[in-house]
Write a protein that holds these residues in place. Structure first.
Motif, PDB file in Angstrom:
ATOM      1  N   SER A   1       0.799  -1.295   0.194  1.00  0.00           N
ATOM      2  CA  SER A   1      -0.257   0.046   0.141  1.00  0.00           C
ATOM      3  C   SER A   1       0.891   1.321  -0.083  1.00  0.00           C
ATOM      4  O   SER A   1       0.571   2.362  -0.566  1.00  0.00           O
ATOM      5  CB  SER A   1      -0.998   0.160   1.291  1.00  0.00           C
ATOM      6  OG  SER A   1      -0.195  -0.124   2.217  1.00  0.00           O
ATOM      7  N   PHE A   2       2.042   1.190   0.569  1.00  0.00           N
ATOM      8  CA  PHE A   2       3.103   2.373   0.537  1.00  0.00           C
ATOM      9  C   PHE A   2       3.473   2.605  -0.929  1.00  0.00           C
ATOM     10  O   PHE A   2       3.353   3.699  -1.123  1.00  0.00           O
ATOM     11  CB  PHE A   2       4.335   1.918   1.368  1.00  0.00           C
ATOM     12  CG  PHE A   2       5.251   3.016   1.541  1.00  0.00           C
ATOM     13  CD1 PHE A   2       5.059   4.188   2.062  1.00  0.00           C
ATOM     14  CD2 PHE A   2       6.459   2.941   0.832  1.00  0.00           C
ATOM     15  CE1 PHE A   2       5.837   5.152   2.380  1.00  0.00           C
ATOM     16  CE2 PHE A   2       7.437   4.100   0.886  1.00  0.00           C
ATOM     17  CZ  PHE A   2       7.100   5.052   1.602  1.00  0.00           C
ATOM     18  N   TYR A   3       3.428   1.524  -1.629  1.00  0.00           N
ATOM     19  CA  TYR A   3       4.160   1.932  -2.948  1.00  0.00           C
ATOM     20  C   TYR A   3       2.988   2.277  -4.048  1.00  0.00           C
ATOM     21  O   TYR A   3       2.880   2.683  -5.108  1.00  0.00           O
ATOM     22  CB  TYR A   3       5.034   0.877  -3.559  1.00  0.00           C
ATOM     23  CG  TYR A   3       6.183   0.870  -2.899  1.00  0.00           C
ATOM     24  CD1 TYR A   3       7.072   2.106  -3.103  1.00  0.00           C
ATOM     25  CD2 TYR A   3       6.774  -0.065  -2.148  1.00  0.00           C
ATOM     26  CE1 TYR A   3       8.339   2.119  -2.519  1.00  0.00           C
ATOM     27  CE2 TYR A   3       7.854   0.089  -1.375  1.00  0.00           C
ATOM     28  CZ  TYR A   3       8.832   1.077  -1.461  1.00  0.00           C
ATOM     29  OH  TYR A   3       9.998   1.113  -1.084  1.00  0.00           O
ATOM     30  N   ALA A   4       1.751   1.521  -3.684  1.00  0.00           N
ATOM     31  CA  ALA A   4       0.711   1.732  -4.608  1.00  0.00           C
ATOM     32  C   ALA A   4       0.380   3.113  -5.312  1.00  0.00           C
ATOM     33  O   ALA A   4       0.110   2.953  -6.405  1.00  0.00           O
ATOM     34  CB  ALA A   4      -0.541   0.812  -4.010  1.00  0.00           C
ATOM     35  N   GLY A   5       0.161   3.772  -4.480  1.00  0.00           N
ATOM     36  CA  GLY A   5      -0.345   5.243  -4.726  1.00  0.00           C
ATOM     37  C   GLY A   5       0.767   6.081  -5.496  1.00  0.00           C
ATOM     38  O   GLY A   5       0.531   7.294  -5.740  1.00  0.00           O
ATOM     39  N   GLN A   6       1.757   5.558  -5.399  1.00  0.00           N
ATOM     40  CA  GLN A   6       2.752   6.412  -5.928  1.00  0.00           C
ATOM     41  C   GLN A   6       3.372   6.299  -7.305  1.00  0.00           C
ATOM     42  O   GLN A   6       2.923   5.596  -7.871  1.00  0.00           O
ATOM     43  CB  GLN A   6       4.227   5.968  -4.985  1.00  0.00           C
ATOM     44  CG  GLN A   6       4.147   6.406  -3.561  1.00  0.00           C
ATOM     45  CD  GLN A   6       5.626   6.172  -2.994  1.00  0.00           C
ATOM     46  OE1 GLN A   6       6.858   6.621  -3.346  1.00  0.00           O
ATOM     47  NE2 GLN A   6       5.630   5.470  -1.869  1.00  0.00           N
ATOM     48  N   MET A   7       4.054   7.344  -7.857  1.00  0.00           N
ATOM     49  CA  MET A   7       4.507   7.402  -9.118  1.00  0.00           C
ATOM     50  C   MET A   7       5.716   7.680  -9.174  1.00  0.00           C
ATOM     51  O   MET A   7       6.261   8.959  -8.910  1.00  0.00           O
ATOM     52  CB  MET A   7       3.587   8.260 -10.042  1.00  0.00           C
ATOM     53  CG  MET A   7       3.749   8.247 -11.442  1.00  0.00           C
ATOM     54  SD  MET A   7       2.956   9.678 -12.408  1.00  0.00           S
ATOM     55  CE  MET A   7       1.933   8.884 -12.995  1.00  0.00           C
ATOM     56  N   ARG A   8       6.816   6.713  -9.099  1.00  0.00           N
ATOM     57  CA  ARG A   8       8.179   7.076  -9.075  1.00  0.00           C
ATOM     58  C   ARG A   8       8.956   7.279 -10.303  1.00  0.00           C
ATOM     59  O   ARG A   8       9.427   6.332 -10.736  1.00  0.00           O
ATOM     60  CB  ARG A   8       8.778   5.930  -8.055  1.00  0.00           C
ATOM     61  CG  ARG A   8       8.401   5.848  -6.662  1.00  0.00           C
ATOM     62  CD  ARG A   8       8.686   4.843  -5.979  1.00  0.00           C
ATOM     63  NE  ARG A   8      10.165   4.561  -5.568  1.00  0.00           N
ATOM     64  CZ  ARG A   8      10.367   4.901  -4.413  1.00  0.00           C
ATOM     65  NH1 ARG A   8       9.834   5.495  -3.602  1.00  0.00           N
ATOM     66  NH2 ARG A   8      11.934   4.825  -4.254  1.00  0.00           N
TER      67      ARG A   8
ATOM     68  N   THR B   1      -4.694  13.709  -3.565  1.00  0.00           N
ATOM     69  CA  THR B   1      -5.140  14.419  -2.320  1.00  0.00           C
ATOM     70  C   THR B   1      -4.344  14.225  -1.186  1.00  0.00           C
ATOM     71  O   THR B   1      -3.758  13.268  -1.147  1.00  0.00           O
ATOM     72  CB  THR B   1      -6.584  14.202  -2.000  1.00  0.00           C
ATOM     73  OG1 THR B   1      -6.530  12.555  -1.461  1.00  0.00           O
ATOM     74  CG2 THR B   1      -7.741  14.182  -3.119  1.00  0.00           C
ATOM     75  N   LEU B   2      -4.460  15.027  -0.054  1.00  0.00           N
ATOM     76  CA  LEU B   2      -3.861  14.947   0.999  1.00  0.00           C
ATOM     77  C   LEU B   2      -4.147  13.477   1.579  1.00  0.00           C
ATOM     78  O   LEU B   2      -3.503  12.925   2.556  1.00  0.00           O
ATOM     79  CB  LEU B   2      -3.959  16.045   2.153  1.00  0.00           C
ATOM     80  CG  LEU B   2      -3.163  17.199   1.748  1.00  0.00           C
ATOM     81  CD1 LEU B   2      -3.419  18.437   2.369  1.00  0.00           C
ATOM     82  CD2 LEU B   2      -1.551  16.907   1.822  1.00  0.00           C
ATOM     83  N   ARG B   3      -5.516  13.299   1.666  1.00  0.00           N
ATOM     84  CA  ARG B   3      -5.818  11.992   2.338  1.00  0.00           C
ATOM     85  C   ARG B   3      -5.288  10.839   1.611  1.00  0.00           C
ATOM     86  O   ARG B   3      -4.980  10.140   2.235  1.00  0.00           O
ATOM     87  CB  ARG B   3      -7.421  11.996   1.750  1.00  0.00           C
ATOM     88  CG  ARG B   3      -8.351  10.931   2.884  1.00  0.00           C
ATOM     89  CD  ARG B   3      -9.711  10.659   2.415  1.00  0.00           C
ATOM     90  NE  ARG B   3     -10.445  11.955   2.871  1.00  0.00           N
ATOM     91  CZ  ARG B   3     -10.938  12.217   4.147  1.00  0.00           C
ATOM     92  NH1 ARG B   3     -10.606  11.479   4.953  1.00  0.00           N
ATOM     93  NH2 ARG B   3     -11.722  13.568   4.178  1.00  0.00           N
ATOM     94  N   GLU B   4      -5.224  10.652   0.386  1.00  0.00           N
ATOM     95  CA  GLU B   4      -4.673   9.694  -0.290  1.00  0.00           C
ATOM     96  C   GLU B   4      -2.982   9.610   0.278  1.00  0.00           C
ATOM     97  O   GLU B   4      -2.673   8.479   0.524  1.00  0.00           O
ATOM     98  CB  GLU B   4      -4.559   9.798  -1.618  1.00  0.00           C
ATOM     99  CG  GLU B   4      -6.058   9.653  -2.391  1.00  0.00           C
ATOM    100  CD  GLU B   4      -5.785   9.893  -4.061  1.00  0.00           C
ATOM    101  OE1 GLU B   4      -5.837   8.898  -4.609  1.00  0.00           O
ATOM    102  OE2 GLU B   4      -6.020  11.064  -4.341  1.00  0.00           O
ATOM    103  N   ILE B   5      -2.329  10.598   0.246  1.00  0.00           N
ATOM    104  CA  ILE B   5      -0.991  10.535   1.018  1.00  0.00           C
ATOM    105  C   ILE B   5      -1.156   9.992   2.201  1.00  0.00           C
ATOM    106  O   ILE B   5      -0.394   9.029   2.629  1.00  0.00           O
ATOM    107  CB  ILE B   5      -0.466  11.980   0.630  1.00  0.00           C
ATOM    108  CG1 ILE B   5      -0.348  12.467  -0.671  1.00  0.00           C
ATOM    109  CG2 ILE B   5       1.273  11.946   1.513  1.00  0.00           C
ATOM    110  CD1 ILE B   5       0.331  13.733  -0.816  1.00  0.00           C
ATOM    111  N   ILE B   6      -1.890  10.634   3.063  1.00  0.00           N
ATOM    112  CA  ILE B   6      -1.851  10.299   4.386  1.00  0.00           C
ATOM    113  C   ILE B   6      -2.403   9.024   4.988  1.00  0.00           C
ATOM    114  O   ILE B   6      -1.594   8.251   5.699  1.00  0.00           O
ATOM    115  CB  ILE B   6      -2.348  11.628   5.284  1.00  0.00           C
ATOM    116  CG1 ILE B   6      -1.657  12.793   5.016  1.00  0.00           C
ATOM    117  CG2 ILE B   6      -2.424  11.098   6.804  1.00  0.00           C
ATOM    118  CD1 ILE B   6      -2.215  13.753   5.561  1.00  0.00           C
ATOM    119  N   PHE B   7      -3.326   8.561   4.342  1.00  0.00           N
ATOM    120  CA  PHE B   7      -4.425   7.446   4.725  1.00  0.00           C
ATOM    121  C   PHE B   7      -4.100   6.211   3.976  1.00  0.00           C
ATOM    122  O   PHE B   7      -3.656   5.129   4.438  1.00  0.00           O
ATOM    123  CB  PHE B   7      -5.913   7.808   4.938  1.00  0.00           C
ATOM    124  CG  PHE B   7      -5.912   8.673   6.050  1.00  0.00           C
ATOM    125  CD1 PHE B   7      -6.285   7.950   7.019  1.00  0.00           C
ATOM    126  CD2 PHE B   7      -5.992  10.068   5.888  1.00  0.00           C
ATOM    127  CE1 PHE B   7      -6.533   9.024   8.360  1.00  0.00           C
ATOM    128  CE2 PHE B   7      -6.372  10.902   7.042  1.00  0.00           C
ATOM    129  CZ  PHE B   7      -6.491  10.194   8.237  1.00  0.00           C
TER     130      PHE B   7
END
Ligand SMILES: Cc1cc2nc3c(=O)[nH]c(=O)nc-3n(C[C@H](O)[C@H](O)[C@H](O)COP(=O)(O)O)c2cc1C
Ligand code: SF4
Ligand code: SF4
Ligand code: SF4
Ligand code: SF4
Ligand code: SF4
Ligand code: FES
Ligand code: FES
Lengths: 586, 359
Positions: free
Chosen positions: A99-106, A362-368
């Motif tokens: 989940s830590f990597y799923a929302g990222q775009m590296r 969104t900040l929510r996606e980053i934080i949660f």
């Protein structure tokens, strides 16, 4: 040459080195030698993966298995189970890192954790220096600037100034000597984006600078890196030496007329030296204090010559923009904030670390989602975005798409990318006080509004947290804040009041509770909290009085006891001693 | 290059490229207060007192550093500017002791002038205990006193030492509220490279640096300048002798950094600026003395000159011209020294002529 069957990548970022990755690497090598596996398994060191808290991190290819929190004692089991028998060590795979990597775009961090930053060959293998080759052999300097402008990239050092435009100014400045500078001062408390990138992929920065130098007509570059980043400095030195050996830096790069030399200048770690004019003064060997602009660096920068200065992350994005085209980069993000941004996610969040996300998330996606929510199941209270120059945003901003415009509208800034998450046990006045303490200590002292004004603000905030505040203090704070912003010389002073202004905007009640009720709702401010005994519960057993080290508790045996707050040192010993839970902190 | 046309407070002003907004305003007779700026020093834009508003620029600009530009429209006293300027002065006054009554700079203090101009009596943000009293008075040298409690950190002394005196004897130390002007390391001024030329003292806008020999010799408004040439050495620096009109005595020596006539353009050494007390010394000879019967007695100029001439002639005729030697002084002007060698060579007929070269 041996043909390796497996690669073991051990994280060599500062975080993992601190949690023992070097010892682990030794242990693994010893073990492999003992088992005669050295010519079948290659052990490499990489840069940071971003999730330092779960470190040391070990990745084994070709399976792509990720092991977290690996200790030197685990080496034997990894060798025996995984490398010999091909079985996963499940014990070391307990942490959910997906989940830590799923929302990222590296994009910027693509090579961090993937390659060995001390071997330029690995960088080259992943298309490294291809962007520079394209620029040199098939693009004019003007075309390079055009692509950067087209990408929509904006400076990642805090200001968010369009990079293409800045390059254009410098390219247009009269001929002769010019410089490019990489700003790697990274002074924000809690920020480590630039450090990780320098440690994990130093060649990307060098390539970006070389492309920029070609585009703007510079032949010399400086990397201003804080001395507190010894590993980054060391890897930069290694990368420069290797690139020069391959003819990718230095005289006549790739056989062309273009020459570019890079120097590293270590800064002594003053926050203000990250400000571009102070930084240049510091490179020149002067006291690092800002000066008014104009003249802008593009006209008169380092030693009075036209100079372009960009942040580490900004430079790091250049090679891919040139390689894949400005429109490729432009496709990501929001209308006026393109591409990705790296954030240092810290504070009371489950997954702290380095994350790279597309603008508009969104900040929510980053934080949660990425951050895994608030620690210990506590409630979310606020997030400080943009470091000491930024602002404190609240619950109502969680669904705000992250972009330069939306953040500044809410009173915060993108800044360099610090994200400090606070839970409901955080005192907001104390947070504002912390940041003011930082800016006052780091103020260069040159101009009165910043030097004297931030001190006054800090005095008032201290007073409020000590329960000595008065209602007029709020007005005074606001007056100071607006005028310090209006009259200070550089960005430090101009933004120093931001944490106070945003917390006053969103958490005024909490200030008032401190001032009018002499109460710290979060129970943090020492002077406003204390222990008391509930007389209805107290059975008068005297146990509390017996453990109190300063005799702050009085009362006859069998009658309710009481605590003298003046004497109490808030050690909490009495709470534990009470058999009927009559003592609490309020 | 073509000249620049701009408007300041609605008035059209024409100026040359390279001038600052401040200079353009001054040339049009418009006053903008300044503190860290001095025409003899490179501008730094530190004190923020000269902020002005320019149409189309979001931020206020320091007029002492911002170049005038074609078509620019500037306001020097708009409500926004005045509020900012007042704030800045109140910030400076926050820790500054209001000891004007006994301050050597009273009447010659740029901070006092600005506060008066803006109608500020004291900082509205000041609270008990804010006033800076931590720095002990530094007065271990005979030339000037440093009172860092009064220092407003404008940096003029640092720039004076760097760009005029060129000794780099002092610089800013520490950061934030602990910033102060100091010689390197923990040295005192006396142990530093300072030569006590006193240029920083004259350029200090407040009473943080003050000449010692002037103490008690007259208030600034009691003094009038007399422009003259320094009597000490052949450099011939132009000085402004500040004479107390009430007592007729010298109270101080300053220099004019804008003087179009001088060679030194305001620069001086320690002697020119501080070593003038001999002028009013009671031990100074005011009439010639002639030794008669082993004792010095007052004489008229004729008597003295005749005695000297007769003595020289006697030695010359008894022992020849080369038995005489002439020594001249660095304190004489070039013209006087020239005449001295003519006396030796043409009148007496000897080449025995020398000069002390330096004091
Ligand atoms: C007080 C202060 C500190 C700064 N610190 C940094 C820093 O550590 N790193 C950085 O890249 N930019 C920093 N900046 C911004 C730089 O002045 C400059 O705008 C930036 O390096 C430009 O690069 P960019 O266009 O790529 O963002 C700082 C600015 C201020 C006012
Ligand atoms: S705003 Fe602060 S850091 Fe910036 S020049 Fe002024 S005193 Fe120095
Ligand atoms: S320096 Fe100026 S303002 Fe300060 S006490 Fe002296 S005269 Fe007054
Ligand atoms: S007296 Fe002269 S040498 Fe000494 S600090 Fe002042 S300017 Fe420099
Ligand atoms: S001593 Fe005087 S000239 Fe020097 S910084 Fe202080 S106020 Fe300015
Ligand atoms: S003694 Fe000093 S001040 Fe006087 S003329 Fe010579 S250098 Fe100038
Ligand atoms: S240092 Fe290893 S994951 Fe960050
Ligand atoms: S006089 Fe312009 S900033 Fe000080």
């Amino acid at each position: 040459m041996p043909t390796y069957q497996r690669q073991v990548l051990i994280c060599g970022g500062t975080g993992c080195v601190a949690s023992g990755s070097l010892e682990l690497q030794e242990a693994l090598k010893d073990r492999l030698e003992a088992c005669g596996l050295t010519d079948r398994v290659l052990v490499l060191q990489t840069g940071c993966h971003g999730i330092c808290e779960a470190g040391p991190i070990v990745v084994i290819h070709p399976e792509g298995t990720v092991y977290t929190e690996v200790r030197p004692e685990d080496a034997a089991e990894i060798v025996e189970e995984h490398l010999r028998r091909g079985r996963h060590v499940e014990r070391l795979m307990q942490r959910d890192i997906h989940s830590f990597y799923a929302g990222q775009m590296r994009l910027t961090l693509q090579n961090c954790g993937r390659i060995d930053p001390e071997r330029i060959e690995e960088y080259i293998a992943y298309d490294g220096y291809q962007g520079l080759a394209n620029a040199l052999f098939s693009m004019t300097p003007e075309e390079v600037v055009e692509q950067v402008a087209l990408s929509g990239l904006r400076g990642r050092g805090g200001g968010g100034f369009p990079t293409g435009k800045k390059w254009e100014f410098c390219a247009r400045a009269g001929g002769g000597k010019k410089y490019v500078i990489c700003n790697a001062d990274e002074g924000d408390p809690g920020a480590f984006m630039d450090r990780s990138l320098l440690e994990g992929d130093p060649n990307a920065i060098l390539e970006g600078m070389a492309i920029g130098a070609y585009a703007m007509g510079a032949d010399e570059g400086y990397i201003y890196c804080r001395t507190e980043y010894p590993l980054a400095v060391e890897r930069l030195h290694t990368a420069i030496a290797q690139a020069e050996e391959y003819g990718l830096l230095g005289d006549n790069i790739m056989g062309t007329d273009f020459s570019f030399h890079v120097h590293i200048k270590e800064g002594a770690g003053a926050f203000v030296c990250g400000e571009e004019t102070a930084l240049m003064a510091s490179i020149e060997g002067k006291r690092g204090t800002p000066r008014p602009r104009p003249p802008f660096p593009a006209d008169s920068g380092l030693w009075g010559k036209p100079t372009n200065i960009n942040n580490v992350e900004t430079w790091g994005q250049i090679p891919q923009i040139i390689l894949k085209g400005g429109d490729w980069y432009n496709a990501v993000g929001t209308e006026r904030s393109r591409g990705t941004k790296v954030f240092a996610l810290t504070g009371k969040v489950n997954n702290t670390g380095l994350v790279e996300v597309p603008m508009g998330i969104t900040l929510r996606e980053i934080i949660f989602d990425i951050g895994g929510g608030i620690r210990k199941g506590k409630g979310f209270k606020a997030v400080q975005i943009g470091g000491p120059s930024g602002g404190c945003l609240t619950e109502e901003h969680l669904d705000l798409p992250v972009s330069y415009e939306s953040l500044s509208e809410a009173g915060a800034i993108m800044g360099s990318g610090g994200l400090v998450v606070m839970d409901d046990e955080t005192c907001i006045v104390d947070v504002a006080r912390f940041f003011l303490e930082f800016t006052q200590a780091e103020s260069c002292g040159k101009c009165p509004p910043c030097r004297e004004g931030t001190k006054k603000m800090l005095d008032i905030l201290n007073r409020i947290t000590e329960g000595e505040g008065s209602p007029e203090d709020i007005d005074t704070l606001e007056r100071l804040a607006y005028q310090i912003r209006e009259t200070s010389l550089c960005g430090l002073g101009q933004t120093a009041p931001n944490p106070v202004l945003t917390t006053l905007r969103y958490f005024r009640d909490e200030y008032m509770a401190h001032i009018e009720e002499k109460r710290c709702p979060a129970g943090v401010c020492q002077a406003l909290t204390g222990y008391s005994i509930d007389p209805d519960r107290c059975v008068g057993c005297t146990k509390c009085a017996q453990v109190c080290p300063v005799q702050a508790i009085q009362g006859e045996r069998g009658t309710p006891h009481s605590i003298d707050r003046e004497t109490c040192i808030q050690c909490g010993a009495c709470v534990k001693a009470c058999p009927v839970q009559a003592i609490s902190r309020s | 290059m073509a000249s620049i046309t701009m408007t300041i407070n609605g008035t059209t002003v024409t100026t040359e490229p390279g001038t600052t907004i401040l200079e353009a305003a001054q040339s049009a007779g418009i006053h903008i207060p300044t503190l860290c700026h001095h025409p003899a020093l490179p501008p730094v834009g530190a004190c923020r007192v000269c902020l002005v508003e320019a149409e189309g620029s979001g931020k206020l600009l320091t007029s002492c550093t911002t170049p005038a530009a074609e078509g620019m429209s500037v306001r020097t006293h708009s409500p926004r500017v005045l509020e900012a300027r007042r704030f800045v002065v109140e910030m400076i006054l926050l820790r500054h002791p209001l000891d004007c009554f006994s301050c050597p700079s009273n009447g010659n203090c740029e901070l006092q002038d600005i506060a008066y101009e803006l109608g500020i009596e004291e900082s509205s943000f000041a609270e008990e205990g804010d006033t800076c009293r931590d720095h002990p008075l530094e007065e271990d040298n005979p030339y000037f006193v440093r009172d860092l409690n009064k220092c407003i950190l404008c940096g003029r002394c640092i720039r004076a030492c760097d760009s005029l005196a060129r000794y780099h004897a002092v610089d800013f130390h520490n950061r934030g509220i602990h910033t102060m002007v100091h010689p390197p390391a923990d040295r005192t001024l006396e142990e530093s490279d300072c030569t006590f030329c006193g240029q920083c003292v004259q350029l200090c806008p407040v009473g943080a640096l003050a000449e010692k020999p002037s103490r008690g010799r007259g208030r600034p408004w009691e003094l009038h300048p007399v422009t003259t040439v320094c009597p000490y050495c052949g450099v011939g620096c132009e000085l402004e002798i500040q004479v107390n009109s009430k007592t007729g005595r010298i109270a101080n020596v300053t220099s004019d950094y804008g003087s179009p006539t001088s060679l030194n353009r305001g620069r001086t050494c320690v002697k020119g600026r501080f070593a003038w007390q001999f002028v009013h010394s009671g031990e100074r000879l005011t009439t010639p003395l002639v030794r008669r019967d082993g004792e010095l007695r007052e004489a008229s100029w004729e008597e003295a000159l005749e005695t000297a001439a007769a003595g020289l002639q006697r030695i010359k005729s008894d022992h020849g011209p080369d038995s005489l030697g002439f020594f001249s002084s660095a304190r004489c002007t070039n013209e006087e020294n020239y005449l001295m060698q003519r006396l030796a060579r043409e009148v007496v007929g000897t080449n025995n002529i020398d000069h002390c070269a330096h004091l």
